[in-house]
Design an enzyme around this catalytic site. Structure first.
Site, PDB file in Angstrom:
ATOM      1  N   ASP A  61     -23.485  37.528 -31.376  1.00 31.03           N
ATOM      2  CA  ASP A  61     -23.845  38.377 -30.235  1.00 31.03           C
ATOM      3  C   ASP A  61     -25.086  37.762 -29.602  1.00 31.03           C
ATOM      4  O   ASP A  61     -25.270  36.554 -29.664  1.00 31.03           O
ATOM      5  CB  ASP A  61     -24.069  39.821 -30.699  1.00 31.03           C
ATOM      6  CG  ASP A  61     -23.745  40.850 -29.624  1.00 31.03           C
ATOM      7  OD1 ASP A  61     -24.258  40.690 -28.497  1.00 31.03           O
ATOM      8  OD2 ASP A  61     -23.022  41.814 -29.891  1.00 31.03           O
ATOM      9  N   HIS A 118     -23.674  35.692 -27.319  1.00 36.65           N
ATOM     10  CA  HIS A 118     -23.332  36.305 -26.032  1.00 36.65           C
ATOM     11  C   HIS A 118     -24.370  35.956 -24.973  1.00 36.65           C
ATOM     12  O   HIS A 118     -24.063  35.918 -23.789  1.00 36.65           O
ATOM     13  CB  HIS A 118     -23.223  37.822 -26.177  1.00 36.65           C
ATOM     14  CG  HIS A 118     -22.003  38.269 -26.922  1.00 36.65           C
ATOM     15  ND1 HIS A 118     -20.959  37.425 -27.219  1.00 36.65           N
ATOM     16  CD2 HIS A 118     -21.650  39.476 -27.427  1.00 36.65           C
ATOM     17  CE1 HIS A 118     -20.029  38.088 -27.867  1.00 36.65           C
ATOM     18  NE2 HIS A 118     -20.419  39.334 -28.013  1.00 36.65           N
TER      19      HIS A 118
END
Length: 543
Positions: free
Chosen positions: A290, A324
């Protein structure tokens, strides 16, 4: 002779201090000099307290005894030698350095009962979650150092989306146990985790939450209300949720770490600085599931009530692979973010490079962000992304960025309206990104005062600016195979020395009735610009 020895000692000390002091060079704001925590020389070897490094014996009690002894003696270093040290949670205490020797692996238990529920904050909201594998509350002068590895056994906790695995990986995961969601698209470790995912837990008591403990997965390293923190050297990997989470803490040094998670790790962030101040983050490598380096300050009303911004942060010389976002602000930024410097970093194959996100309801102000000398290669989506509709409900702008946007209901500006402004970006090189930049503000609160200077962007698409005010491009080269520059409801835009290297017949497309005061000075366009959807031509000035 004494003078020579004194000079050699002085030079040695200065050589050690210079790299830390040099981090403050070229920082655009005044910031308190952080000093490293110091510890007594006494060492406490965990094997002296009954620990066994065979990967099977549970060493929870041995770690507890070692820290208790060191704490009672005024501190020192708890030493973990080479071996596999299987354990439940470790609670750090003031004036103690947890030091992992080369070859040491701390492997946290995969037994949920080892992690009792505690009140904490996650995603910016107060809640109960399972105890973090490494935790500290109100500790001062603490450290985790060395060349070893800390593994959170996160695979025992995390849900996994089928879309993020190969068919072979998915089959193996399902065969290992656990349960599937109703639509068979998400794997959960047990029925309790699945139950938690389908329930509104906001009003549940602690007793009720016990029944879904595996769903309430912890961050791996939770440092709450701590002061004088050093993280230097180890690998942190395989976290149940976020990897490293300093919260409401100050005077923090994070350096020389390797932070890892599988790329499919749900909420597998690298470093989340939340409501922290006076922080140095440098010489680290992130490869996570992430956001990699993320700045937060609480979510919605809880964050605004806490009113503790993350501020005075220097981030230098880091490398991000999967993630991300390489450098991220938000989406939980309700307490504010200011005075952040990030420079001399590489983002390689990251989903997004520089990522700013929030949404209505958050409130908070993000300002005084200084970004320079960032080198990005093969960014999967946007090299730079501002999204003030994080979580959905963005307007549909697919039809020439125009139709059905002027009649949007625009709410009033309130304490719940997030604000991003005064962000300075320079000396960026982005190669092979899908899109160079996407800026989407709110109609009631535009993204304000952002400058991009002395930079080169290469990608399939160029820049899209929607609901922005006072964006300034100076000496920026954009090479895009399509849509080099799209502007919609853009105010007070200056394109100075903008260079297009595109085969598109139109390099700048301008739309939106709220578009005002566009000043253009550029080269490389085969056609100056194209006006769409009601823009007054008097609002466009070409030098």
């Amino acid at each position: 002779m004494r003078i020579l020895i004194f000079l050699l000692i002085t030079l040695s000390v200065n050589a050690q201090e210079m790299p830390l002091a040099s981090l403050y060079d070229d920082v655009e704001f005044k910031m308190e000099l952080i000093t490293e925590p110091k510890f007594q020389e006494t060492e406490y070897l965990i094997t002296d307290f009954g620990a066994k490094g065979d990967g099977q014996f549970k060493n929870t009690e041995a770690f507890h005894k070692a820290f208790a002894k060191a704490f009672s003696q005024g501190g020192g270093t708890v030493v973990v030698p080479e071996g596999i040290w299987y354990t439940g949670p470790i609670t750090l205490k003031s004036n103690i350095n947890l030091h992992l020797k080369q070859g040491a692996l701390i492997l946290f238990s995969d037994q949920f009962d080892d992690y009792p529920l505690v009140e904490t904050s996650y995603e910016g909201l107060k809640s109960a979650r399972s105890t973090s594998p490494i935790n500290a509350l109100g500790a001062k002068n603490i450290a985790i150092t060395g060349k070893g590895i800390i593994d959170g056994n996160g695979g025992a906790w995390r849900p996994v989306k089928k879309s993020k695995m190969t068919q072979h990986q998915w089959n193996a995961l399902v065969a290992s146990g656990g349960v599937l969601s109703d639509n068979k698209s998400v794997w959960y470790p047990d029925e309790a985790a699945l139950k938690g995912s389908k329930s509104d837990l906001s009003d549940w008591t602690i007793e009720q939450l016990q029944t879904v403990r595996s769903f309430l997965r912890p961050v791996m390293v939770s440092l709450v209300d701590c002061e004088n923190i050093l993280l230097d050297g180890p690998t942190f990997q395989n976290s149940p949720a976020w990897n490293i989470h300093p919260l409401m803490s100050k005077n923090i040094i994070v350096r020389n770490l390797t932070v890892r998670n599988p790329w499919y790790a749900q909420n597998g962030d690298g470093l989340d600085l939340e409501s922290c101040e006076n922080v140095l983050v440098y010489n680290n490598t992130f490869d996570v599931g992430d956001d990699a380096i993320c700045i937060k300050s609480g979510k919605n009303e809880d964050g605004r009530k806490r009113n503790m911004p993350t501020q005075n942060v220097i981030i230098k010389n880091n490398t991000v692979y999967h993630g991300h976002g390489g450098f991220v602000v938000g989406s939980e930024m309700s307490g504010g973010v200011s005075k952040i410097h990030i420079s001399h970093c590489n983002f390689i194959g990251t989903d997004t490079g520089l990522r700013f996100k929030s949404t209505r309801g958050r409130g908070g102000v993000v300002e005084q962000i200084y970004i320079s000398h960032i080198y990005m290669n093969e960014i999967k989506t946007d090299a730079i992304r501002f999204n003030l509709y994080y979580g959905g409900q963005a307007p549909d702008l697919s039809n020439d960025l125009a139709e059905n946007t002027e009649d949007r209901d625009v709410p009033e500006v309130t304490i719940e309206t997030p604000s991003f402004k005064d962000i300075y970006i320079s000396d960026i090189t982005s190669v092979k990104a899908h899109k160079s930049g996407f800026f989407m503000g709110l109609p009631e609160m535009n993204i304000q005062n952002v400058s991009i200077k002395n930079s080169l962007f290469h990608g399939e698409e160029g820049f899209t600016l929607i609901d922005t005010d006072q964006v300034y491009f100076d000496n920026v080269q954009i090479e895009a195979t399509e849509a080099p520059m799209q502007l919609h409801n853009t105010k007070n835009l200056v394109l100075e020395q903008l260079h297009f290297l595109s085969e598109e017949s139109t390099n700048i497309q301008i739309s939106g009735a709220k578009t005002k005061n566009i000043r253009l000075k550029y080269s490389g366009a085969t056609q100056d610009y194209q006006i769409k959807s009601g823009v007054e031509s008097s609002e466009i000035t070409v030098k």
